[in-house]
Design a protein around this motif. Structure first.
Motif, PDB file in Angstrom:
ATOM      1  N   GLY A 199       0.807  -1.219   0.000  1.00  0.00           N
ATOM      2  CA  GLY A 199       0.000   0.000   0.000  1.00  0.00           C
ATOM      3  C   GLY A 199       0.834   1.259   0.000  1.00  0.00           C
ATOM      4  O   GLY A 199       0.454   2.269   0.592  1.00  0.00           O
ATOM      5  N   LEU A 200       1.987   1.208  -0.676  1.00  0.00           N
ATOM      6  CA  LEU A 200       2.884   2.368  -0.735  1.00  0.00           C
ATOM      7  C   LEU A 200       2.873   2.992  -2.123  1.00  0.00           C
ATOM      8  O   LEU A 200       2.597   2.321  -3.111  1.00  0.00           O
ATOM      9  N   GLU A 201       3.218   4.268  -2.184  1.00  0.00           N
ATOM     10  CA  GLU A 201       3.326   4.971  -3.459  1.00  0.00           C
ATOM     11  C   GLU A 201       4.783   4.916  -3.921  1.00  0.00           C
ATOM     12  O   GLU A 201       5.604   5.760  -3.539  1.00  0.00           O
ATOM     13  N   LEU A 202       5.118   3.904  -4.709  1.00  0.00           N
ATOM     14  CA  LEU A 202       6.478   3.754  -5.214  1.00  0.00           C
ATOM     15  C   LEU A 202       6.505   4.023  -6.710  1.00  0.00           C
ATOM     16  O   LEU A 202       5.560   3.672  -7.417  1.00  0.00           O
ATOM     17  N   GLN A 225       9.833   4.295   3.469  1.00  0.00           N
ATOM     18  CA  GLN A 225       8.403   4.512   3.659  1.00  0.00           C
ATOM     19  C   GLN A 225       7.743   3.447   4.543  1.00  0.00           C
ATOM     20  O   GLN A 225       6.521   3.314   4.556  1.00  0.00           O
ATOM     21  N   LEU A 226       8.546   2.692   5.282  1.00  0.00           N
ATOM     22  CA  LEU A 226       7.992   1.610   6.095  1.00  0.00           C
ATOM     23  C   LEU A 226       6.919   2.088   7.074  1.00  0.00           C
ATOM     24  O   LEU A 226       5.968   1.358   7.386  1.00  0.00           O
ATOM     25  N   ASN A 227       7.047   3.312   7.573  1.00  0.00           N
ATOM     26  CA  ASN A 227       6.046   3.845   8.506  1.00  0.00           C
ATOM     27  C   ASN A 227       4.699   4.103   7.835  1.00  0.00           C
ATOM     28  O   ASN A 227       3.691   4.274   8.519  1.00  0.00           O
ATOM     29  N   ASP A 228       4.709   4.142   6.486  1.00  0.00           N
ATOM     30  CA  ASP A 228       3.464   4.427   5.759  1.00  0.00           C
ATOM     31  C   ASP A 228       2.772   3.163   5.248  1.00  0.00           C
ATOM     32  O   ASP A 228       1.780   3.253   4.516  1.00  0.00           O
ATOM     33  N   VAL A 229       3.297   1.991   5.593  1.00  0.00           N
ATOM     34  CA  VAL A 229       2.687   0.732   5.129  1.00  0.00           C
ATOM     35  C   VAL A 229       1.235   0.660   5.577  1.00  0.00           C
ATOM     36  O   VAL A 229       0.909   0.929   6.744  1.00  0.00           O
ATOM     37  N   HIS A 230       0.351   0.314   4.635  1.00  0.00           N
ATOM     38  CA  HIS A 230      -1.077   0.211   4.945  1.00  0.00           C
ATOM     39  C   HIS A 230      -1.354  -1.164   5.548  1.00  0.00           C
ATOM     40  O   HIS A 230      -1.163  -2.186   4.900  1.00  0.00           O
ATOM     41  N   PHE A 231      -1.843  -1.162   6.784  1.00  0.00           N
ATOM     42  CA  PHE A 231      -1.997  -2.408   7.544  1.00  0.00           C
ATOM     43  C   PHE A 231      -2.865  -3.439   6.821  1.00  0.00           C
ATOM     44  O   PHE A 231      -2.471  -4.601   6.658  1.00  0.00           O
ATOM     45  N   TRP A 232      -4.060  -3.037   6.387  1.00  0.00           N
ATOM     46  CA  TRP A 232      -4.982  -3.987   5.750  1.00  0.00           C
ATOM     47  C   TRP A 232      -4.424  -4.509   4.426  1.00  0.00           C
ATOM     48  O   TRP A 232      -4.499  -5.701   4.140  1.00  0.00           O
ATOM     49  N   THR A 233      -3.865  -3.614   3.638  1.00  0.00           N
ATOM     50  CA  THR A 233      -3.305  -4.022   2.341  1.00  0.00           C
ATOM     51  C   THR A 233      -2.161  -5.015   2.526  1.00  0.00           C
ATOM     52  O   THR A 233      -2.118  -6.070   1.881  1.00  0.00           O
ATOM     53  N   ALA A 234      -1.229  -4.682   3.412  1.00  0.00           N
ATOM     54  CA  ALA A 234      -0.086  -5.563   3.656  1.00  0.00           C
ATOM     55  C   ALA A 234      -0.531  -6.893   4.247  1.00  0.00           C
ATOM     56  O   ALA A 234      -0.010  -7.963   3.881  1.00  0.00           O
TER      57      ALA A 234
END
Length: 337
Positions: free
Chosen positions: A161-164, A180-189
């Motif tokens: 769930g990151l913008e790469l 961007q590890l702090n921005d990982v989207h919990f549900w998506t991951a």
């Protein structure tokens, strides 16, 4: 008369074996065709996204090419359609001339399929199937391994769930992911990593069990019941209804010349992938395939598919193996798929 009949049988293999087609053949083809179709739907859409196209184009690429190959091909088990490696080559090659996902990109991707089809068809007509014999195993192994790594890394953004940015430079993608590890989207991951883990565990438990299908069905149920779209999880969304219609508006001699290097590379690589799996399964089942006719069949599938909005296709490893294991007897299984 006999000469004409032999030519028809040579270039349309279906006219030869269809006369001996039986009920047991149909039962095997029906089971295999349905099994591959269920697998092909999510795979096709995923490979379209990997190629930089809307998901529906993965479905378009799973219809006409399969039917054309069934009439022209000599492999009884080869499952033609979108594959990961070709999708990666499409976005890498066509992406140099247009923004992925744009109308221009879609037009060029379809034109690439036509160019690949023409190239492969002509190679088959002029009996150039022997060319792959000169490709070394280290080159093929290195190319396949590198493609697998790049494909995996290119999906990190979708997985977490990151913008790469779109890139084939793996170290750069890894660095940006860690930043961007702090921005990982919990549900998506959770859904992505959970699906990978489930598929791997199921394969260890029972290799023939359709773990990928179970993961897809579970994902759909979770998405619907928990309304994951409202929680920020990306979903496919609405898919255009109806079958792909005939369209030749994408054709351009100028663009064809522009894409020629890309076309040549994908034509050779996709043929190598297809002929490798076709030969392996044919040897296992005690029959032979015609390398030159396979070029004609793959070329015909890409030419015909392009006029019905298909991006480049070829024979895939996983679906061909499933087709064989599920009891497929002839290319009728592809028509059923």
């Amino acid at each position: 008369m006999n000469t004409a009949l032999n030519l028809v049988r040579k270039y349309l293999p279906v006219t030869d074996w269809i006369r001996r087609y039986s009920k047991p053949d149909f039962r095997g083809d029906l089971n295999a065709g349905l099994t591959v179709a269920v697998m092909l739907i999510p795979q096709g859409m995923a490979y379209a996204v990997l190629a930089g196209l809307p998901p529906v184009y993965g479905l378009y690429a799973s219809i006409v090419p399969l039917i054309l190959y069934a009439m022209l091909g000599t492999s009884r088990h080869l499952a033609v359609g979108p594959v990961a490696m070709v999708s990666l080559l499409v976005i890498a090659g066509v992406g140099a001339f247009a923004e992925p996902g744009s109308e221009r990109f879609i037009q060029l991707a379809i034109l690439t399929a036509l160019g690949i089809g023409i190239t492969q068809f002509l190679m088959g007509v002029f009996r150039m199937g022997f060319i792959v014999n000169f490709l070394s195993h280290p080159v093929l192994s290195g190319f396949t391994s590198a493609a697998a790594i790049i494909i995996g890394m290119s999906q990190l953004g979708n997985l977490l769930g990151l913008e790469l940015p779109r890139s084939s430079f793996v170290p750069g993608l890894l660095v940006q992911t860690f930043q961007q590890l702090n921005d990982v989207h919990f549900w998506t991951a959770g859904i992505g990593l959970g699906s990978i883990l489930a598929i791997q565990l199921i394969r260890k438990w029972k290799r023939a069990f359709p773990g990928a299908l179970l993961a897809v069905i579970s994902g759909i149920i979770l998405s619907y019941s928990l309304k994951l779209e409202d929680k920020g999880v990306g979903i496919v969304g609405e898919v255009a209804a109806g079958l792909p219609s005939f369209d030749a508006s994408f054709f351009s001699f100028q663009d064809l010349g522009l894409l020629f290097p890309v076309i040549l590379v994908i034509a050779l690589i996709s043929y190598m992938e297809s002929i490798a799996v076709a030969k392996a399964i044919a040897t296992k089942n005690g029959y032979k395939i015609d390398a030159n006719q396979e070029l004609i069949a793959l070329g015909g599938a890409n030419i015909g598919g392009a006029f019905f909005q298909s991006f480049p296709t070829t024979g895939g490893f996983s679906r061909s193996a499933v087709n064989n294991q599920a009891g497929g007897r002839t290319t009728i299984s592809s028509v059923i798929s």
